[in-house]
Design a protein around this motif. Sequence first.
Motif, PDB file in Angstrom:
ATOM      1  N   SER A 215       0.909  -1.274  -0.161  1.00 20.07           N
ATOM      2  CA  SER A 215      -0.030   0.053  -0.098  1.00 20.07           C
ATOM      3  C   SER A 215       0.814   1.237  -0.014  1.00 20.07           C
ATOM      4  O   SER A 215       0.579   2.195  -0.735  1.00 20.07           O
ATOM      5  N   SER A 216       1.835   1.151   1.009  1.00 20.26           N
ATOM      6  CA  SER A 216       2.805   2.523   0.902  1.00 20.26           C
ATOM      7  C   SER A 216       3.536   2.523  -0.362  1.00 20.26           C
ATOM      8  O   SER A 216       3.860   3.699  -0.780  1.00 20.26           O
ATOM      9  N   LEU A 217       3.946   1.446  -0.923  1.00 16.65           N
ATOM     10  CA  LEU A 217       4.698   1.646  -2.339  1.00 16.65           C
ATOM     11  C   LEU A 217       3.865   1.956  -3.499  1.00 16.65           C
ATOM     12  O   LEU A 217       4.163   2.898  -4.252  1.00 16.65           O
ATOM     13  N   LEU A 218       2.613   1.897  -3.287  1.00 17.58           N
ATOM     14  CA  LEU A 218       1.908   2.216  -4.332  1.00 17.58           C
ATOM     15  C   LEU A 218       1.496   3.714  -4.161  1.00 17.58           C
ATOM     16  O   LEU A 218       1.708   4.598  -5.189  1.00 17.58           O
ATOM     17  N   LYS A 219       1.387   4.074  -3.157  1.00 18.68           N
ATOM     18  CA  LYS A 219       0.993   5.830  -2.432  1.00 18.68           C
ATOM     19  C   LYS A 219       2.419   6.355  -3.080  1.00 18.68           C
ATOM     20  O   LYS A 219       2.256   7.417  -3.607  1.00 18.68           O
ATOM     21  N   TYR A 220       3.586   5.874  -2.618  1.00 18.79           N
ATOM     22  CA  TYR A 220       4.760   6.696  -2.900  1.00 18.79           C
ATOM     23  C   TYR A 220       5.156   6.704  -4.351  1.00 18.79           C
ATOM     24  O   TYR A 220       5.716   7.756  -4.844  1.00 18.79           O
ATOM     25  N   SER A 221       4.732   5.526  -5.120  1.00 20.28           N
ATOM     26  CA  SER A 221       4.802   5.533  -6.490  1.00 20.28           C
ATOM     27  C   SER A 221       4.197   6.804  -6.996  1.00 20.28           C
ATOM     28  O   SER A 221       4.651   7.427  -8.022  1.00 20.28           O
ATOM     29  N   TYR A 222       2.769   6.740  -6.773  1.00 16.17           N
ATOM     30  CA  TYR A 222       1.938   7.916  -7.552  1.00 16.17           C
ATOM     31  C   TYR A 222       2.499   9.208  -6.984  1.00 16.17           C
ATOM     32  O   TYR A 222       2.383  10.361  -7.819  1.00 16.17           O
ATOM     33  N   GLU A 223       2.927   9.500  -5.765  1.00 15.94           N
ATOM     34  CA  GLU A 223       3.364  10.948  -5.241  1.00 15.94           C
ATOM     35  C   GLU A 223       4.584  11.182  -5.976  1.00 15.94           C
ATOM     36  O   GLU A 223       4.701  12.275  -6.437  1.00 15.94           O
ATOM     37  N   GLY A 224       5.463  10.194  -6.265  1.00 17.31           N
ATOM     38  CA  GLY A 224       6.818  10.375  -7.100  1.00 17.31           C
ATOM     39  C   GLY A 224       6.548  10.659  -8.497  1.00 17.31           C
ATOM     40  O   GLY A 224       6.998  11.635  -8.991  1.00 17.31           O
ATOM     41  N   LEU A 225       5.543  10.276  -9.113  1.00 14.53           N
ATOM     42  CA  LEU A 225       5.400  10.471 -10.487  1.00 14.53           C
ATOM     43  C   LEU A 225       4.562  11.763 -10.689  1.00 14.53           C
ATOM     44  O   LEU A 225       4.736  12.504 -11.661  1.00 14.53           O
ATOM     45  N   GLU A 226       3.851  12.477  -9.616  1.00 13.91           N
ATOM     46  CA  GLU A 226       3.231  13.523  -9.536  1.00 13.91           C
ATOM     47  C   GLU A 226       4.379  14.873  -9.377  1.00 13.91           C
ATOM     48  O   GLU A 226       4.390  15.764  -9.816  1.00 13.91           O
ATOM     49  N   LYS A 227       5.376  14.320  -8.351  1.00  9.78           N
ATOM     50  CA  LYS A 227       6.274  15.284  -8.105  1.00  9.78           C
ATOM     51  C   LYS A 227       7.136  15.660  -9.245  1.00  9.78           C
ATOM     52  O   LYS A 227       7.457  16.703  -9.350  1.00  9.78           O
ATOM     53  N   ILE A 228       7.486  14.399  -9.892  1.00 10.01           N
ATOM     54  CA  ILE A 228       8.605  14.690 -10.958  1.00 10.01           C
ATOM     55  C   ILE A 228       8.221  15.622 -12.372  1.00 10.01           C
ATOM     56  O   ILE A 228       8.777  15.982 -12.983  1.00 10.01           O
ATOM     57  N   LYS A 229       6.705  15.766 -12.233  1.00  9.87           N
ATOM     58  CA  LYS A 229       6.105  16.430 -13.276  1.00  9.87           C
ATOM     59  C   LYS A 229       6.528  18.158 -13.053  1.00  9.87           C
ATOM     60  O   LYS A 229       6.497  18.798 -14.050  1.00  9.87           O
ATOM     61  N   SER A 230       6.623  18.395 -11.854  1.00 13.47           N
ATOM     62  CA  SER A 230       7.043  19.869 -11.548  1.00 13.47           C
ATOM     63  C   SER A 230       8.522  19.984 -11.630  1.00 13.47           C
ATOM     64  O   SER A 230       9.109  21.018 -11.447  1.00 13.47           O
ATOM     65  N   ILE A 231       9.440  18.860 -11.954  1.00 15.27           N
ATOM     66  CA  ILE A 231      10.899  19.078 -11.952  1.00 15.27           C
ATOM     67  C   ILE A 231      11.300  19.351 -13.494  1.00 15.27           C
ATOM     68  O   ILE A 231      10.944  18.293 -13.928  1.00 15.27           O
ATOM     69  N   SER A 232      11.917  20.494 -13.633  1.00 13.29           N
ATOM     70  CA  SER A 232      12.318  20.700 -14.950  1.00 13.29           C
ATOM     71  C   SER A 232      13.677  19.909 -15.196  1.00 13.29           C
ATOM     72  O   SER A 232      14.271  19.502 -14.515  1.00 13.29           O
ATOM     73  N   SER A 233      13.995  19.913 -16.604  1.00 13.52           N
ATOM     74  CA  SER A 233      15.037  19.166 -16.873  1.00 13.52           C
ATOM     75  C   SER A 233      16.344  19.909 -16.553  1.00 13.52           C
ATOM     76  O   SER A 233      16.052  21.261 -16.188  1.00 13.52           O
ATOM     77  N   TYR A 234      17.699  19.568 -16.416  1.00 14.27           N
ATOM     78  CA  TYR A 234      18.666  20.111 -16.059  1.00 14.27           C
ATOM     79  C   TYR A 234      19.475  20.673 -17.279  1.00 14.27           C
ATOM     80  O   TYR A 234      20.184  19.460 -17.901  1.00 14.27           O
ATOM     81  N   LYS A 235      19.430  21.784 -17.921  1.00 16.38           N
ATOM     82  CA  LYS A 235      20.202  22.113 -19.053  1.00 16.38           C
ATOM     83  C   LYS A 235      19.919  21.355 -20.078  1.00 16.38           C
ATOM     84  O   LYS A 235      20.610  20.751 -20.868  1.00 16.38           O
ATOM     85  N   ASN A 236      18.522  20.947 -20.274  1.00 20.67           N
ATOM     86  CA  ASN A 236      17.944  20.035 -21.332  1.00 20.67           C
ATOM     87  C   ASN A 236      18.215  18.538 -21.283  1.00 20.67           C
ATOM     88  O   ASN A 236      17.929  18.067 -22.166  1.00 20.67           O
ATOM     89  N   ASP A 237      18.623  18.138 -20.075  1.00 21.95           N
ATOM     90  CA  ASP A 237      19.181  16.752 -19.790  1.00 21.95           C
ATOM     91  C   ASP A 237      17.797  16.328 -19.039  1.00 21.95           C
ATOM     92  O   ASP A 237      17.857  16.473 -17.968  1.00 21.95           O
ATOM     93  N   THR A 238      17.281  15.376 -19.540  1.00 21.71           N
ATOM     94  CA  THR A 238      16.011  14.888 -18.899  1.00 21.71           C
ATOM     95  C   THR A 238      16.278  13.332 -18.499  1.00 21.71           C
ATOM     96  O   THR A 238      15.531  12.649 -18.064  1.00 21.71           O
ATOM     97  N   SER A 239      17.737  13.078 -18.494  1.00 22.61           N
ATOM     98  CA  SER A 239      18.016  11.407 -18.274  1.00 22.61           C
ATOM     99  C   SER A 239      17.794  11.085 -16.964  1.00 22.61           C
ATOM    100  O   SER A 239      17.007   9.982 -16.902  1.00 22.61           O
TER     101      SER A 239
END
Length: 342
Positions: A215-239
Amino acid sequence: MKKITFLLLLSTVFAFAQDFRNPVDYLNYLGKEQQSIARSTWRYTSAVAHSTNARRIETTRKQLVNSIKNSSKKIEALKNGYKGDIEFRDKLLNYLYFAEKNINEEYGKIIDLQDVAQQSYDYMESYIMTRDLVNKKLDEEYEKVKLAQHEFAEKYHVNLSSEESELGKKIKLSNEVFDYHTVLFLVFFKVNITDVNLSNAIEKKDLVAIEQNASSLLKYSYEGLEKIKSISSYKNDTSLINETERALLFYKKTAEEFTPKVISYLMLYDKFENAKKTLESKSESERSEAEVENYNAMVKQVNKEIGIFNKLSNDNYQEKTKVLNDWNATGDEFIARHVPQD
């Protein structure tokens, strides 16, 4: 995870003389010592970023400490400062004492924290917060040095260049790279350590712990996927973003698809074990034909399911190992790519 914030140089005029007949000579003498420390700092930062050789990294750390000690001795010897004005000298010395103490003592504590950080997300957060707090204190102390330098320059009518040194730029850029890496590392680590706990629960056949961690793994997976939406690439590096997303999707799949199958198998196996115990507790004459038939049917079912379960577990383990290795490799490559070389 690798980061050291230490010394950002201010540029001054680079004429040099030891008799300090004017304030520029005095500033340049102190600036020369600051440069020496900055070079050692950069060598350490570069070793951390580009080397996996622990001995080399430790050697450059010791060189950094020795550089601070040597510069401190030279600056301490300036008993009279500049014509009796020792305020700037003392501020710089206080910083160097503080920096040496932190590198020798506080960084030792950080290394101790790092040893246990892998055990839980809370420990990892504590390690990173402690590391960043030490770096923040170093930054704050150096701000006092910069202020004292400007006050000295104003007092003696010296114009300071506002251009940052090349070493200062490199160290500043390196810290930006490490900070960016840390943000995504924490997103990854949160699901990774939860999956480790899930695996331990599966090994112990603890159904309650399995369900809680899934249950925690599923919750944190969704939270993480949501969080990285707001993180921009670093100098166009999305790796690093892309690799983190791949990892999160894997852990989400583990919680949604793999774990229910594990629970189903373990419940079947538990039911089989109970039936076996019940049957074995009775003599052959006490066993009913229905009980024996039911047990034999369960043996066939378990034998069939155990092969499926073992393949499922092995496939999950192989994919998990690849996800972990790929994320670590991508993180190392990201740091090596963006932290400047010597």
